[in-house]
Scaffold this motif. Structure first.
Motif, PDB file in Angstrom:
ATOM      1  N   LEU A  42      55.569  41.942  77.106  1.00 20.16           N
ATOM      2  CA  LEU A  42      55.413  41.440  75.746  1.00 20.16           C
ATOM      3  C   LEU A  42      56.723  40.909  75.172  1.00 20.16           C
ATOM      4  N   VAL A  43      57.851  41.350  75.723  1.00 20.48           N
ATOM      5  CA  VAL A  43      59.149  40.906  75.224  1.00 20.48           C
ATOM      6  C   VAL A  43      59.278  39.387  75.333  1.00 20.48           C
ATOM      7  N   ASP A  44      58.685  38.822  76.377  1.00 23.55           N
ATOM      8  CA  ASP A  44      58.767  37.379  76.585  1.00 23.55           C
ATOM      9  C   ASP A  44      57.965  36.593  75.558  1.00 23.55           C
ATOM     10  N   HIS A  45      57.154  37.292  74.767  1.00 30.18           N
ATOM     11  CA  HIS A  45      56.297  36.614  73.793  1.00 30.18           C
ATOM     12  C   HIS A  45      56.545  37.044  72.353  1.00 30.18           C
ATOM     13  N   LEU A  46      56.826  38.330  72.115  1.00 35.34           N
ATOM     14  CA  LEU A  46      56.793  38.846  70.750  1.00 35.34           C
ATOM     15  C   LEU A  46      58.100  39.460  70.269  1.00 35.34           C
ATOM     16  N   SER A  47      59.166  39.273  71.003  1.00 34.27           N
ATOM     17  CA  SER A  47      60.468  39.781  70.566  1.00 34.27           C
ATOM     18  C   SER A  47      61.126  38.796  69.603  1.00 34.27           C
ATOM     19  N   GLU A  48      62.229  39.227  68.988  1.00 32.70           N
ATOM     20  CA  GLU A  48      62.989  38.333  68.119  1.00 32.70           C
ATOM     21  C   GLU A  48      63.535  37.144  68.897  1.00 32.70           C
ATOM     22  N   ALA A  49      63.973  37.393  70.126  1.00 30.78           N
ATOM     23  CA  ALA A  49      64.466  36.296  70.957  1.00 30.78           C
ATOM     24  C   ALA A  49      63.344  35.323  71.285  1.00 30.78           C
ATOM     25  N   ALA A  50      62.147  35.855  71.552  1.00 27.55           N
ATOM     26  CA  ALA A  50      60.997  34.984  71.835  1.00 27.55           C
ATOM     27  C   ALA A  50      60.648  34.147  70.611  1.00 27.55           C
ATOM     28  N   LEU A  51      60.796  34.734  69.409  1.00 26.90           N
ATOM     29  CA  LEU A  51      60.548  33.977  68.178  1.00 26.90           C
ATOM     30  C   LEU A  51      61.522  32.809  68.071  1.00 26.90           C
ATOM     31  N   ASN A  52      62.791  33.063  68.321  1.00 31.18           N
ATOM     32  CA  ASN A  52      63.774  31.981  68.221  1.00 31.18           C
ATOM     33  C   ASN A  52      63.560  30.923  69.292  1.00 31.18           C
ATOM     34  N   ARG A  53      63.189  31.342  70.480  1.00 28.76           N
ATOM     35  CA  ARG A  53      62.892  30.355  71.525  1.00 28.76           C
ATOM     36  C   ARG A  53      61.698  29.491  71.129  1.00 28.76           C
ATOM     37  N   ALA A  54      60.677  30.110  70.541  1.00 27.52           N
ATOM     38  CA  ALA A  54      59.511  29.340  70.096  1.00 27.52           C
ATOM     39  C   ALA A  54      59.896  28.378  68.986  1.00 27.52           C
ATOM     40  N   SER A  98      66.033  27.066  78.748  1.00 26.05           N
ATOM     41  CA  SER A  98      67.227  27.762  79.241  1.00 26.05           C
ATOM     42  C   SER A  98      67.766  28.772  78.235  1.00 26.05           C
ATOM     43  N   PHE A  99      66.954  29.137  77.267  1.00 20.59           N
ATOM     44  CA  PHE A  99      67.377  30.055  76.221  1.00 20.59           C
ATOM     45  C   PHE A  99      67.467  31.468  76.797  1.00 20.59           C
ATOM     46  N   GLY A 100      68.695  31.931  77.053  1.00 21.10           N
ATOM     47  CA  GLY A 100      68.923  33.234  77.662  1.00 21.10           C
ATOM     48  C   GLY A 100      69.939  34.047  76.891  1.00 21.10           C
ATOM     49  N   ALA A 101      70.575  34.978  77.576  1.00 18.46           N
ATOM     50  CA  ALA A 101      71.459  35.941  76.910  1.00 18.46           C
ATOM     51  C   ALA A 101      72.594  35.265  76.146  1.00 18.46           C
ATOM     52  N   GLU A 102      73.260  34.289  76.770  1.00 18.93           N
ATOM     53  CA  GLU A 102      74.385  33.638  76.100  1.00 18.93           C
ATOM     54  C   GLU A 102      73.917  32.863  74.875  1.00 18.93           C
ATOM     55  N   GLU A 103      72.778  32.201  75.014  1.00 22.06           N
ATOM     56  CA  GLU A 103      72.256  31.409  73.902  1.00 22.06           C
ATOM     57  C   GLU A 103      71.781  32.315  72.756  1.00 22.06           C
ATOM     58  N   ILE A 104      71.207  33.451  73.109  1.00 26.39           N
ATOM     59  CA  ILE A 104      70.782  34.408  72.081  1.00 26.39           C
ATOM     60  C   ILE A 104      71.981  34.864  71.262  1.00 26.39           C
ATOM     61  N   ALA A 105      73.083  35.167  71.956  1.00 26.33           N
ATOM     62  CA  ALA A 105      74.300  35.599  71.265  1.00 26.33           C
ATOM     63  C   ALA A 105      74.871  34.480  70.403  1.00 26.33           C
ATOM     64  N   GLU A 106      74.866  33.261  70.915  1.00 28.52           N
ATOM     65  CA  GLU A 106      75.385  32.128  70.151  1.00 28.52           C
ATOM     66  C   GLU A 106      74.565  31.897  68.887  1.00 28.52           C
ATOM     67  N   ASP A 117      67.679  32.340  59.336  1.00 25.97           N
ATOM     68  CA  ASP A 117      67.337  32.278  60.754  1.00 25.97           C
ATOM     69  C   ASP A 117      66.895  30.899  61.224  1.00 25.97           C
ATOM     70  N   VAL A 118      66.055  30.212  60.443  1.00 25.30           N
ATOM     71  CA  VAL A 118      65.556  28.909  60.886  1.00 25.30           C
ATOM     72  C   VAL A 118      66.650  27.847  60.778  1.00 25.30           C
ATOM     73  N   LYS A 119      67.494  27.941  59.752  1.00 20.79           N
ATOM     74  CA  LYS A 119      68.607  26.982  59.641  1.00 20.79           C
ATOM     75  C   LYS A 119      69.545  27.144  60.826  1.00 20.79           C
ATOM     76  N   ALA A 120      69.714  28.374  61.279  1.00 20.99           N
ATOM     77  CA  ALA A 120      70.564  28.611  62.443  1.00 20.99           C
ATOM     78  C   ALA A 120      69.988  27.909  63.675  1.00 20.99           C
ATOM     79  N   VAL A 121      68.674  27.920  63.806  1.00 22.50           N
ATOM     80  CA  VAL A 121      68.028  27.225  64.924  1.00 22.50           C
ATOM     81  C   VAL A 121      68.306  25.722  64.846  1.00 22.50           C
ATOM     82  N   GLU A 122      68.218  25.154  63.649  1.00 20.19           N
ATOM     83  CA  GLU A 122      68.507  23.727  63.478  1.00 20.19           C
ATOM     84  C   GLU A 122      69.924  23.403  63.946  1.00 20.19           C
ATOM     85  N   TYR A 123      70.903  24.195  63.516  1.00 14.92           N
ATOM     86  CA  TYR A 123      72.289  23.939  63.907  1.00 14.92           C
ATOM     87  C   TYR A 123      72.493  24.144  65.408  1.00 14.92           C
TER      88      TYR A 123
END
Length: 494
Positions: A42-54, A98-106, A117-123
């Motif tokens: 479920l982490v690949d779908h419903l985690s905070e990282a999955a939300l940002n990737r989506a 390619s959204f992985g550990a380094e990108e999550i941290a960035e 959170d969404v503005k951060a995705v835009e940048y």
């Protein structure tokens, strides 16, 4: 001389390690700690990282649509936008891929600056566009940079992201596990379709059934909910700050924005919602969660029934080498899988019910209660998935004690009072004399008392029934009085 007591040094209590500072971080909840293995998909779908990737995925696809259009939509949607090449589109789509550990941290670092959170995705996406010429010489992507998040409110991105996340979690993780469990239960039902079982209505001995037929009822109920969940709609919208396309029309009045929105949402694999406030109304989420909660409650019914059959000895649990059932009683094998399932199903239902009740209401055109609420979709699914795993493992560790089942039946011949009085009623209608008050006569014989085989057969023999009916009843036993139970499993458990 007066005795002077010796003084003792005060006890020294060592300072405890602060577990909140331990590395790697310790999980606060059991789903990310003790039970992670069962719910990790479920982490690949419903985690905070999955939300940002989506979110990145939705933003990228919106940018491509604005530049290149969509089926049935004139391209470009925004006049002057560059037409993106296949290579440029692939580059953009590689950002979420390619959204992985380094990108999550960035992204987290960007969000600490934006506090949004969404503005951060835009940048984050704009950073990737800025360096695109390093990989694609002569690319026109930088010219499209200001189309990232064009005319969007955050909820345009969020509602589509959550719809994709929930859709993926249901279809790729929850449904396969739930369907496999229903199939496992159906297989057990077919295997034991002919095994007689003394029923207990209101906890009292009642008309016998078969173990397979009782399991088939639960499998049939679970599968009905699965069909509802399989046919669920996942709605989405992209129409601006209050659902009016206000900024869209002012910026580009020539575009047919509802058509663009419909094509875009449909292209994501979602159902377009044409009428919303700032938020998509979340009604589809409430529908899905209600069906999942109902599946959970049926599964809870299965867990409590199987637990009861175990306590009666009808099911025995296959010992696991080296496992401990009780810390003090070595003979015990506790039905822990079914007890754990009950608890997790109750937690899952509580969360799903809260999600269903909360998400359908938003003050005026928008409030933020849904933001925090939706971040608990993962735990709601997780506890349900954990319960499914527990029940599946518990069922695999069961064996049927047919000897005890037959002994239980043989101790309850009074349950044949029902077929005997029914046969007397039929004989009375057919004109056979002496069949008066069949129910009352059987009640006098059986109610509140034990009746053995000999007494029941003597009673039947003295009734004066037609010979074929008397013979049929004299051959009947509690173990053979199961009606069409076996056939029902064969014919109706698809």
């Amino acid at each position: 001389m007066e005795h002077v007591p010796e003084t003792t040094a005060p006890a020294i209590t060592p300072a405890r390690i602060n577990l909140a500072e331990v590395t790697p971080p310790i999980a606060l909840g059991p789903l990310d700690g003790r039970y992670r293995a069962a719910v990790a998909p479920l982490v690949d779908h419903l985690s905070e990282a999955a939300l940002n990737r989506a979110r990145i995925h939705v933003e990228v696809e919106w940018l491509i649509t604005l530049c290149n259009g969509a089926p049935g939509v004139v391209a470009p949607v925004v006049q002057g936008a560059p037409s993106l090449t296949t290579e440029e589109q692939a580059y953009l789509r590689s950002i979420p891929a390619s959204f992985g550990a380094e990108e999550i941290a960035e992204l987290a670092a960007i969000e600490r600056e934006t506090v949004h959170d969404v503005k951060a995705v835009e940048y984050f996406i704009k950073r990737r566009i800025a360096v695109a010429p390093e990989q694609i010489p002569g690319t026109s992507l930088p010219a499209a940079s200001e189309l990232v998040h064009f005319a969007c409110t955050s909820e345009d991105i969020n509602n589509l992201s959550y719809a994709l996340m929930v859709q993926g979690a249901v279809r790729d993780v929850w449904l396969p596990a739930a369907a496999a469990l229903a199939d496992q239960l159906a297989d057990m039902a077919r295997e034991h379709a002919a095994v007689p079982l003394l029923s207990r209505t209101h906890g009292q001995p009642a008309t016998p059934s078969t173990l397979g037929k009782e399991l088939a009822v639960l499998a049939h109920r679970l599968r009905r909910q699965l069909r509802r969940i399989e046919s669920a709609e996942y709605l989405g919208k992209l129409n601006g700050a209050t659902g009016t396309y206000g900024a869209h029309v002012v910026a580009v009045p020539t575009a047919d924005w509802p058509a663009v929105s419909e094509a875009f949402v449909g292209g994501l694999g979602l159902t377009w919602n044409p009428l919303t406030t700032q938020i998509e109304s979340h009604d589809w989420q409430a529908e899905v969660y209600a069906d999942m909660a109902r599946f959970n409650r049926i599964l809870h019914n299965l867990a409590t029934d199987v637990w009861t059959y175990i306590s009666l000895g009808f099911f025995t649990q296959i010992p696991v080498a080296g496992a401990t059932g009780s810390s003090t009683m070595p003979h015990k094998i506790n039905p822990i899988r079914f007890e754990n399932a009950e608890a997790n199903l109750e937690i899952s239902c509580a969360l799903l019910d809260t999600l269903s009740a909360t998400l359908v209401t938003s003050r005026m055109q928008r409030d933020l209660t849904d933001s925090t609420t939706q971040r608990n979709i993962g735990p709601a699914f997780g506890h349900g998935l954990l319960a499914i795993d527990n029940v599946a493992r518990g069922l695999r560790a069961l064996a049927v004690n047919e000897t005890l089942l037959r002994e239980d039946l043989d101790q309850n011949w009074e349950v044949l009072g029902e077929p005997v009085q029914s046969a007397m009623r039929a004989a009375s209608v057919a004109g056979v004399p002496g069949m008066e008050n069949p129910y009352e006569r059987l009640k006098d014989l059986t109610r509140g008392r034990r009746v053995d085989a000999e007494r029941m057969r003597e009673f039947v023999a003295d009734l004066g029934l037609p010979a074929d009916v008397a013979e049929r009843l004299s051959e009947l036993t509690p173990a053979t009085y199961t009606g069409l139970a076996e056939r029902l499993v064969t014919d109706y458990l698809a």
